[in-house]
Enzyme design. Structure first.
Site, PDB file in Angstrom:
ATOM      1  N   ARG A  14     -10.189  -2.055  10.463  1.00 53.17           N
ATOM      2  CA  ARG A  14      -9.676  -0.817  11.050  1.00 53.17           C
ATOM      3  C   ARG A  14     -10.241  -0.629  12.438  1.00 53.17           C
ATOM      4  NH1 ARG A  14      -9.974   3.202   6.013  1.00 53.17           N
ATOM      5  NH2 ARG A  14     -11.667   1.803   5.540  1.00 53.17           N
ATOM      6  N   TYR A  67       0.846  -1.207   0.000  1.00 58.56           N
ATOM      7  CA  TYR A  67       0.000   0.000   0.000  1.00 58.56           C
ATOM      8  C   TYR A  67       0.877   1.251   0.000  1.00 58.56           C
ATOM      9  CZ  TYR A  67      -3.736   3.183   1.591  1.00 58.56           C
ATOM     10  OH  TYR A  67      -4.654   4.198   1.714  1.00 58.56           O
TER      11      TYR A  67
HETATM   12  N1  UDP Z   1      -5.956  -1.507  16.224  1.00 59.70           N
HETATM   13  C1  UDP Z   1      -6.319  -2.112  17.411  1.00 59.70           C
HETATM   14  N2  UDP Z   1      -7.327  -3.028  17.373  1.00 59.70           N
HETATM   15  C2  UDP Z   1      -7.986  -3.388  16.243  1.00 59.70           C
HETATM   16  C3  UDP Z   1      -7.610  -2.767  15.044  1.00 59.70           C
HETATM   17  C4  UDP Z   1      -6.593  -1.829  15.050  1.00 59.70           C
HETATM   18  O1  UDP Z   1      -5.760  -1.814  18.469  1.00 59.70           O
HETATM   19  O2  UDP Z   1      -8.877  -4.251  16.313  1.00 59.70           O
HETATM   20  C5  UDP Z   1      -4.879  -0.504  16.240  1.00 59.70           C
HETATM   21  C6  UDP Z   1      -3.795  -0.739  15.182  1.00 59.70           C
HETATM   22  O3  UDP Z   1      -2.793  -1.600  15.670  1.00 59.70           O
HETATM   23  C7  UDP Z   1      -3.282   0.670  14.956  1.00 59.70           C
HETATM   24  C8  UDP Z   1      -4.493   1.553  15.214  1.00 59.70           C
HETATM   25  O4  UDP Z   1      -5.424   0.753  15.937  1.00 59.70           O
HETATM   26  O5  UDP Z   1      -2.268   0.992  15.893  1.00 59.70           O
HETATM   27  C9  UDP Z   1      -5.160   2.032  13.947  1.00 59.70           C
HETATM   28  O6  UDP Z   1      -5.337   0.943  13.117  1.00 59.70           O
HETATM   29  P1  UDP Z   1      -6.125   1.018  11.744  1.00 59.70           P
HETATM   30  O7  UDP Z   1      -6.036  -0.319  11.108  1.00 59.70           O
HETATM   31  O8  UDP Z   1      -7.470   1.597  11.975  1.00 59.70           O
HETATM   32  O9  UDP Z   1      -5.363   2.098  10.861  1.00 59.70           O
HETATM   33  P2  UDP Z   1      -3.818   2.416  10.588  1.00 59.70           P
HETATM   34  O10 UDP Z   1      -2.933   1.509  11.390  1.00 59.70           O
HETATM   35  O11 UDP Z   1      -3.662   2.216   9.139  1.00 59.70           O
HETATM   36  O12 UDP Z   1      -3.696   3.818  11.033  1.00 59.70           O
END
Ligand code: UDP
Length: 325
Positions: free
Chosen positions: A189, A148
């Site tokens: 997410r 990505y």
């Molecule tokens: N996250 C979490 N539990 C979940 C999904 C995501 O704690 O069930 C955490 C993930 O590890 C990250 C943050 O939330 O640190 C945001 O994750 P997301 O996948 O929404 O977006 P991105 O990492 O791309 O910002």
């Protein structure tokens, strides 16, 4: 005078569908395109009755053509959550490379202006905080997010090359974490994960110790920023996001309070290359676009929770991956 015409790729997705709504509201003729791998027609089904909306079920990574005049192209087609990149890595790479190449070629043919959806992921696991547009990032090209992050970085590079070499009008928005109605409940997410878990009476899966931070922007604010950027004359990348930063642990506690459940946060392993912190520096957006977010997290979360609550129990259970399992 005939309406301005805009092509929106990824039209059936979370952001694409909100963009369709906005451009319809601004009296444009909107041409939506989506291969429906991660998008869902129910996000745009209310638009099909309109004469000013048309839809092509098509993969933008293959040759695209739209007849007639075209004023703007917004390239928003792409899987956009870490779970998706793992499931469909090749499509993720293709839409960010072949897909944008097709959009740029069409724009050159039509004399259209192109705006691309880039991302805070171009900063990787950032060593500069908050992230300014001048920061070049800290990305692992061969890690799980590489497909990505590198596709989006390539997308910026080819867009800039069409701008400098062909004189094409281009805009680049770097989108930070955004939430709101029409997010896919099971896209993995954090916000849909937490709200979905709360609604199903499950504990909330906090990855790691929850000390990592994110800064969440409500979708209407984001769309306003994108709209202003498109109509501006600024071709360099602009961060659009909400600088209000929160740890994932505190965010989980906010969701538990919002949903009034008795669920707990349970710790799960932190995924590889999960950025430790993320917060946009939005000085440029303020200065160039006169933009800043208006919707508080409390208000935005309430609207989003009401949306998820209104889904049927079947939808709540439905797997997001039935389309490509
Ligand atoms: N996250 C979490 N539990 C979940 C999904 C995501 O704690 O069930 C955490 C993930 O590890 C990250 C943050 O939330 O640190 C945001 O994750 P997301 O996948 O929404 O977006 P991105 O990492 O791309 O910002």
């Amino acid at each position: 005078m005939s309406k301005k015409r805009v092509l929106i790729t990824g039209a059936a997705g979370f952001l694409g569908s909100h963009l369709c709504d906005r451009f319809i509201k601004e009296d444009y003729h909107v041409i939506g395109m989506d291969n429906l791998i991660t998008g869902d027609l129910k996000n745009i089904e209310h638009l099909f009755k309109l004469e000013s909306f048309e839809f092509y079920h098509h993969d933008v990574s293959k040759f695209i053509y739209v007849s007639g005049q075209l004023d703007y192209i917004l390239h928003f087609a792409s899987p956009a959550s870490p779970i998706d990149y793992l499931k469909i890595p090749i499509q993720t790479l293709k839409v960010g490379s072949l897909g944008i190449h097709n959009c740029l070629g069409l724009a050159k043919e039509k004399g259209a202006r192109v705006l691309i959806a880039s991302t805070s992921e171009v900063y990787g696991d950032p060593l500069v905080h908050p992230q300014t547009e001048e920061y070049w990032g800290n990305v692992n090209p061969v890690g799980p997010r590489g497909v990505y992050d590198e596709a989006k970085r390539f997308q910026e590079a080819i867009t800039m090359a069409y701008h400098t070499y062909h004189g094409l009008e281009t805009r680049i928005v770097r989108i930070f974490n955004t939430y709101g109605p029409r997010m896919r409940l099971n896209d993995g997410r954090v916000l849909p994960a937490f709200i979905g878990q709360a609604l199903r009476g499950e504990d909330l899966t906090m990855f790691g110790d929850g000390s990592q931070t994110r800064s969440f922007c409500y979708v209407d604010d984001l769309i306003e920023g994108i709209y202003r950027l498109l109509l501006s004359d600024y071709a360099q990348p602009v961060n659009i996001g909400n600088p209000n930063e929160i740890t994932i642990k505190d965010f989980g506690e906010e969701i538990i309070k919002l949903t009034g459940t008795n669920q707990k946060l349970v710790s799960k392993p932190l995924p590889k290359d999960d950025p430790k912190q993320r917060k946009p520096d939005i000085t440029k957006a303020k200065e160039i676009l006169g933009w800043e977010p208006k919707v508080s997290r409390a208000d935005g979360l309430k609207i989003t929770y009401d949306y998820f609550k209104s889904l049927s129990p079947e939808e709540l259970k439905k797997s997001a991956y039935h389309k490509f399992d």
